[in-house]
Design a protein around this motif. Sequence first.
Motif: not given
Length: 293
Positions: A46-60
Motif C-alpha cells: 500500500t502506497l497511500a489511501e484517501i479517507d472516505p469520510e468526506s466523499y460517500y453517503d454511507f447509506t448507499q
Amino acid sequence: MSDLSIVERPELRRPLLITAFGGWNDAGSSATGVIRYMLRRWRCGTLAEIDPESYYDFTQARPTVRIVDDERVIEWPRNRFSWRTLEGGDRDLILFSGVEPHLGWRAFVGCVLELCRAFEVSGVITLGALLAEVSHARPVPLIGSSSDEYLARRLELGPQSASGYEGPTGVVGVLSQAVREAGYASASLWASVPFYVNASPNPKGALALLERLNAGLALDLSLHDLEVFAARFDAQVQAEVEKDPQMVEYARRIEEQLAEEGEAGPRSAAAELPDAASMVEELERYLREQRDG
C-alpha cells in the motif's frame, strides 16, 4: 488537512498511474477486475489511501463487518494506491482501486493529483467498461485515446480529439480532464461488454484490458488464471443465452449488424460510442413500455 494519507515513500522511477473505479464506469466490474488481478498476482504494498469520510453517503456505500481473529472489524469504502517496481523498464507502476464517490468530486480528484505530484507521476491511464451493442461470442472490443505519443503507441490508441458528447459523466471523465489540465500525459482505455449479458464480474472484459496493458507496458504478467476463468464464463453465458429466446434474438441481431459493418469496413472509436440523444430516447421508450405493461 488533506484526505490523502501517504503510507510509504518508495523510490519509484517515473511511475505510471493506472486507475479504475467501481460504479458507473465499471460495467461487469471489468475495470476494477484488472486492478484486483494485478494486486493479487503481485501482492503489491500500500502506497497511500484517501479517507472516505468526506466523499460517500454511507447509506448507499455501506461499510461491511468482518470477523478477524474473533474480533469484529468494520471496513469502509476503500480508495487505495499500491505500487510495483518493474524490472527491465524505465518506469514503475502505481495502481489505484477506488469507488466512484457520491460527494466532493473536485476535492477527491485533488487528492489524486496530490499523489501524482508527490511521486512525480509521468502519466495516468484511466480504465473503464461500458455496456454496448457487442456480441458475447466475439472478442471484447476496446476503445480509447491518448494525449501522449508514447502511451498511444504502446496501448495501440488513437490521438485524443475534441469530443462532441454532451450529457452525464462519471468520475473517470472528471479525473481524465483534470489530469490533462494539470499537464500530465494521459490515456483512456475502455472495454465494451454486451448489454444483454447481465453478469458481474465479467472476466472477459478484464482479460481484454489486461492483455492490452500487459503487451503494451511489458508487464510480464501471467494471465493464465484469468484466461481459464474467462473460458468458463464464456461457456456459462452461452448456455444462459440459449435458454432465453429474447437473448438469442438480441445476439442474432447484433451478429448481423457486426457482419454488415465488417463488410463496410471498421468503425472509428468515436462511432462506437452511443449517441446521447438516442440513448435517452431508447430509455424513455423502454420506461413507457414498462409503465404500459
